[in-house]
Design a protein around this motif. Structure first.
Motif, PDB file in Angstrom:
ATOM      1  N   GLN A   1       0.689  -1.390   0.046  1.00 39.42           N
ATOM      2  CA  GLN A   1       0.153   0.062  -0.051  1.00 39.42           C
ATOM      3  C   GLN A   1       0.552   1.458  -0.381  1.00 39.42           C
ATOM      4  OE1 GLN A   1      -3.366  -0.406  -0.570  1.00 39.42           O
ATOM      5  NE2 GLN A   1      -2.695  -1.957  -0.578  1.00 39.42           N
ATOM      6  N   GLU A   2       1.974   1.272   0.385  1.00 37.74           N
ATOM      7  CA  GLU A   2       3.037   2.561   0.733  1.00 37.74           C
ATOM      8  C   GLU A   2       3.552   2.325  -0.994  1.00 37.74           C
ATOM      9  OE1 GLU A   2       7.125   1.452   2.026  1.00 37.74           O
ATOM     10  OE2 GLU A   2       5.617   0.685   3.090  1.00 37.74           O
ATOM     11  N   ARG A   3       4.280   3.498  -1.191  1.00 38.23           N
ATOM     12  CA  ARG A   3       5.375   3.989  -3.377  1.00 38.23           C
ATOM     13  C   ARG A   3       6.193   2.845  -2.934  1.00 38.23           C
ATOM     14  NH1 ARG A   3       3.163   8.819  -5.692  1.00 38.23           N
ATOM     15  NH2 ARG A   3       5.977   8.489  -7.022  1.00 38.23           N
ATOM     16  N   THR A   4       6.522   2.061  -2.642  1.00 43.09           N
ATOM     17  CA  THR A   4       7.857   1.439  -3.251  1.00 43.09           C
ATOM     18  C   THR A   4       8.379   1.762  -3.803  1.00 43.09           C
ATOM     19  OG1 THR A   4       6.840  -0.011  -4.921  1.00 43.09           O
ATOM     20  CG2 THR A   4       6.246  -0.825  -2.476  1.00 43.09           C
ATOM     21  N   ASP A   5       8.329   3.066  -5.050  1.00 44.48           N
ATOM     22  CA  ASP A   5       9.432   3.283  -6.801  1.00 44.48           C
ATOM     23  C   ASP A   5      10.186   4.085  -5.357  1.00 44.48           C
ATOM     24  OD1 ASP A   5       6.706   4.468  -6.159  1.00 44.48           O
ATOM     25  OD2 ASP A   5       7.542   6.098  -7.856  1.00 44.48           O
ATOM     26  N   ILE A   6       9.416   5.033  -4.327  1.00 41.13           N
ATOM     27  CA  ILE A   6       9.723   5.702  -3.488  1.00 41.13           C
ATOM     28  C   ILE A   6      10.816   5.562  -2.060  1.00 41.13           C
ATOM     29  CG2 ILE A   6       9.425   8.621  -4.802  1.00 41.13           C
ATOM     30  CD1 ILE A   6       7.609   7.794  -2.119  1.00 41.13           C
ATOM     31  N   ALA A   7      10.929   4.185  -1.612  1.00 38.92           N
ATOM     32  CA  ALA A   7      10.563   3.818  -0.808  1.00 38.92           C
ATOM     33  C   ALA A   7      12.358   3.916  -0.664  1.00 38.92           C
ATOM     34  CB  ALA A   7       9.830   2.548  -0.247  1.00 38.92           C
ATOM     35  N   PHE A   8      13.446   3.496  -1.236  1.00 41.69           N
ATOM     36  CA  PHE A   8      14.313   3.528  -1.216  1.00 41.69           C
ATOM     37  C   PHE A   8      15.625   4.396  -1.174  1.00 41.69           C
ATOM     38  CE2 PHE A   8      12.244  -0.495  -2.040  1.00 41.69           C
ATOM     39  CZ  PHE A   8      12.087  -1.058  -0.671  1.00 41.69           C
ATOM     40  N   SER A   9      14.920   6.047  -1.541  1.00 40.87           N
ATOM     41  CA  SER A   9      15.779   6.494  -2.652  1.00 40.87           C
ATOM     42  C   SER A   9      16.087   7.610  -1.436  1.00 40.87           C
ATOM     43  CB  SER A   9      14.558   7.959  -3.335  1.00 40.87           C
ATOM     44  OG  SER A   9      14.127   6.401  -4.037  1.00 40.87           O
ATOM     45  N   LEU A  10      17.573   8.219  -1.395  1.00 39.57           N
ATOM     46  CA  LEU A  10      17.704   9.262  -0.737  1.00 39.57           C
ATOM     47  C   LEU A  10      17.880  10.269  -1.458  1.00 39.57           C
ATOM     48  CD1 LEU A  10      19.382  10.898   1.245  1.00 39.57           C
ATOM     49  CD2 LEU A  10      21.116  10.236   1.073  1.00 39.57           C
ATOM     50  N   PHE A  11      17.069  11.426  -1.545  1.00 41.00           N
ATOM     51  CA  PHE A  11      16.713  12.743  -2.742  1.00 41.00           C
ATOM     52  C   PHE A  11      17.868  13.930  -1.734  1.00 41.00           C
ATOM     53  CE2 PHE A  11      12.128  11.422  -2.433  1.00 41.00           C
ATOM     54  CZ  PHE A  11      12.551  10.628  -3.896  1.00 41.00           C
ATOM     55  N   ASN A  12      18.784  14.089  -3.024  1.00 38.40           N
ATOM     56  CA  ASN A  12      19.553  14.988  -2.991  1.00 38.40           C
ATOM     57  C   ASN A  12      18.954  16.606  -2.809  1.00 38.40           C
ATOM     58  OD1 ASN A  12      22.124  17.221  -2.760  1.00 38.40           O
ATOM     59  ND2 ASN A  12      22.403  16.993  -5.333  1.00 38.40           N
ATOM     60  N   HIS A  13      18.659  17.089  -1.381  1.00 36.20           N
ATOM     61  CA  HIS A  13      18.323  18.567  -1.321  1.00 36.20           C
ATOM     62  C   HIS A  13      19.488  19.420  -1.147  1.00 36.20           C
ATOM     63  CE1 HIS A  13      13.765  17.900  -0.522  1.00 36.20           C
ATOM     64  NE2 HIS A  13      14.603  16.221  -0.643  1.00 36.20           N
ATOM     65  N   SER A  14      20.590  19.221  -1.276  1.00 38.51           N
ATOM     66  CA  SER A  14      21.741  20.154  -0.762  1.00 38.51           C
ATOM     67  C   SER A  14      22.069  20.388  -2.430  1.00 38.51           C
ATOM     68  CB  SER A  14      22.597  19.143  -0.296  1.00 38.51           C
ATOM     69  OG  SER A  14      22.252  18.938   1.555  1.00 38.51           O
ATOM     70  N   ALA A  15      21.492  22.369  -2.401  1.00 34.63           N
ATOM     71  CA  ALA A  15      22.359  22.894  -3.790  1.00 34.63           C
ATOM     72  C   ALA A  15      23.645  22.832  -4.062  1.00 34.63           C
ATOM     73  CB  ALA A  15      21.150  24.387  -3.401  1.00 34.63           C
ATOM     74  N   SER A  16      24.641  22.748  -2.985  1.00 37.86           N
ATOM     75  CA  SER A  16      26.159  22.736  -3.190  1.00 37.86           C
ATOM     76  C   SER A  16      26.776  21.919  -2.767  1.00 37.86           C
ATOM     77  CB  SER A  16      26.423  23.830  -2.398  1.00 37.86           C
ATOM     78  OG  SER A  16      26.040  23.997  -0.974  1.00 37.86           O
ATOM     79  N   SER A  17      26.028  20.968  -2.341  1.00 38.05           N
ATOM     80  CA  SER A  17      27.055  19.683  -2.495  1.00 38.05           C
ATOM     81  C   SER A  17      26.593  18.081  -1.755  1.00 38.05           C
ATOM     82  CB  SER A  17      27.746  19.674  -0.852  1.00 38.05           C
ATOM     83  OG  SER A  17      26.455  19.472   0.241  1.00 38.05           O
ATOM     84  N   GLU A  18      26.988  17.119  -2.387  1.00 37.81           N
ATOM     85  CA  GLU A  18      26.732  16.085  -2.806  1.00 37.81           C
ATOM     86  C   GLU A  18      26.895  15.068  -0.965  1.00 37.81           C
ATOM     87  OE1 GLU A  18      26.269  14.250  -6.472  1.00 37.81           O
ATOM     88  OE2 GLU A  18      26.552  16.167  -7.119  1.00 37.81           O
ATOM     89  N   GLU A  19      27.670  14.855  -0.187  1.00 36.96           N
ATOM     90  CA  GLU A  19      28.385  14.945   0.391  1.00 36.96           C
ATOM     91  C   GLU A  19      27.857  13.636   1.235  1.00 36.96           C
ATOM     92  OE1 GLU A  19      28.729  17.573   0.274  1.00 36.96           O
ATOM     93  OE2 GLU A  19      31.353  17.874   0.444  1.00 36.96           O
ATOM     94  N   SER A  20      26.670  13.617   1.280  1.00 35.89           N
ATOM     95  CA  SER A  20      26.148  12.467   1.306  1.00 35.89           C
ATOM     96  C   SER A  20      25.646  11.165   0.953  1.00 35.89           C
ATOM     97  CB  SER A  20      24.859  12.937   1.925  1.00 35.89           C
ATOM     98  OG  SER A  20      23.645  12.832   1.087  1.00 35.89           O
ATOM     99  N   SER A  21      26.090  11.608  -0.614  1.00 37.95           N
ATOM    100  CA  SER A  21      26.214  10.085  -1.404  1.00 37.95           C
ATOM    101  C   SER A  21      27.138   9.551  -0.814  1.00 37.95           C
ATOM    102  CB  SER A  21      26.322  11.155  -3.344  1.00 37.95           C
ATOM    103  OG  SER A  21      27.101  11.534  -3.020  1.00 37.95           O
ATOM    104  N   LEU A  22      28.171  10.065  -0.231  1.00 34.12           N
ATOM    105  CA  LEU A  22      29.458   9.070  -0.383  1.00 34.12           C
ATOM    106  C   LEU A  22      29.484   8.049   0.985  1.00 34.12           C
ATOM    107  CD1 LEU A  22      31.985  11.775   0.084  1.00 34.12           C
ATOM    108  CD2 LEU A  22      30.974  10.344  -1.625  1.00 34.12           C
ATOM    109  N   GLY A  23      28.102   7.811   1.445  1.00 35.62           N
ATOM    110  CA  GLY A  23      27.626   7.805   2.961  1.00 35.62           C
ATOM    111  C   GLY A  23      26.818   5.840   1.699  1.00 35.62           C
ATOM    112  N   SER A  24      26.802   4.358   3.047  1.00 39.30           N
ATOM    113  CA  SER A  24      26.886   2.982   2.945  1.00 39.30           C
ATOM    114  C   SER A  24      25.287   3.018   2.572  1.00 39.30           C
ATOM    115  CB  SER A  24      27.363   2.542   3.987  1.00 39.30           C
ATOM    116  OG  SER A  24      26.658   3.182   5.533  1.00 39.30           O
ATOM    117  N   TRP A  25      24.281   4.725   2.928  1.00 42.78           N
ATOM    118  CA  TRP A  25      22.427   4.586   2.533  1.00 42.78           C
ATOM    119  C   TRP A  25      22.598   5.195   1.505  1.00 42.78           C
ATOM    120  CZ3 TRP A  25      25.883   6.957   6.387  1.00 42.78           C
ATOM    121  CH2 TRP A  25      26.060   8.674   6.099  1.00 42.78           C
ATOM    122  N   ALA A  26      23.512   5.067   0.292  1.00 41.08           N
ATOM    123  CA  ALA A  26      23.435   5.428  -1.367  1.00 41.08           C
ATOM    124  C   ALA A  26      23.552   4.327  -2.040  1.00 41.08           C
ATOM    125  CB  ALA A  26      24.709   6.682  -1.291  1.00 41.08           C
TER     126      ALA A  26
END
Length: 279
Positions: free
Chosen positions: A210-235
């Motif tokens: 019943q949930e939106r499984t297409d977005i259930a595992f996505s990390l959205f980049n909400h930073s305008a000037s960096s992408e450091e969060s993409s380096l984590g094991s959660w990416a």
């Protein structure tokens, strides 16, 4: 039913009075992560456990009752730290600019309100609030909250231990720090047991189709000037729950339109649309 024994489980006796330290110790009584919070949190969780989960109920009530004893130890310590002191200590301390500006002297409420006794409040006088506690009826969610509470509480006890120089106070804090260590282990063990039985996502009883499984595992980049969060094991890679694959999304997608809300009735007297305003 509660039965009280007048003995303290562990000693709470400082070597000498210290009204400034009494003020700090109040945080461990009535602060957000103090003993009043964990005691009430565990007891309310325990009282709400339904049939079939008796071992968890007993565990919560055991630990919640222990925490009541910790409140008594801390209240006794505060009372003894305040023995022989009065508001004059605050006035004397204020003459020292460092003490006056940083420590601000003893808590005047200890002298004015409680007669040199502990109060159900934090270190700056804010009263303890029932809204601090979490008791949802979902044991896995609650045990995770308990682990956080014990983690935060242990941090604060350790910080006060580092501030203290009174051997008696440090002996009592060493007890509380050790019990917080055990309680962290306890809640981690209980969490692991529940996760093994029902999975890691809370609540496990909801139909996930019943949930939106297409977005259930996505990390959205909400930073305008960096992408450091993409380096984590959660990416990337498999999720801890084993229910999907992590995905990093550099550009945030949007599906909704820019909202334009309709104007409310004139009887509410909101600001009129600019075209309707009198010039």
């Amino acid at each position: 039913m509660f039965l009280h024994d007048k003995h303290l489980q562990f000693e709470a006796k400082p070597v000498k009075p210290d009204p400034l330290m009494a003020k700090k110790v109040q945080e461990l009584i009535g602060g957000q992560f103090g003993e009043m919070s964990v005691a009430m949190q565990y007891l309310f969780q325990g009282w709400g456990v339904r049939k079939g989960n008796e071992k968890y109920k007993d565990l919560l009530l055991d630990i919640g009752t222990e925490e009541l004893g910790h409140i008594e130890m801390l209240a006794t310590m505060v009372g003894r730290l305040l023995e022989g002191t009065d508001i004059k200590h605050q006035e004397a301390a204020a003459k020292d600019p460092v003490v006056g500006s940083i420590l601000a002297g003893m808590n005047p409420q200890h002298a004015i309100v409680s007669g040199l006794n502990a109060r159900p409040a934090d270190s700056v006088g804010n009263p303890w609030m029932g809204s601090y506690i979490i008791s949802s009826g979902n044991l896995l969610a609650d045990f995770r909250a308990n682990l956080n509470a014990e983690s935060q509480g242990r941090i604060q006890a350790v910080r006060i231990y580092e501030m203290a120089d009174d051997p008696g106070l440090k002996d009592m804090l060493a007890v509380l720090i050790a019990r917080d260590s055990f309680h962290q282990n306890l809640w981690m063990q209980a969490i692991a047991e529940l996760e093994a039985a029902e999975g890691k996502i809370v609540p496990s009883t909801f139909d996930r189709s019943q949930e939106r499984t297409d977005i259930a595992f996505s990390l959205f980049n909400h930073s305008a000037s960096s992408e450091e969060s993409s380096l984590g094991s959660w990416a990337e890679g498999t999720t801890p729950a084993g229910d999907g694959e992590f995905k990093y999304v550099e550009k945030i997608p949007f599906e909704g339109e820019i909202p334009k809300l309709e104007n409310p009735p004139k009887s509410l007297h909101n600001t009129l649309p600019e075209k309707d305003l009198k010039k």
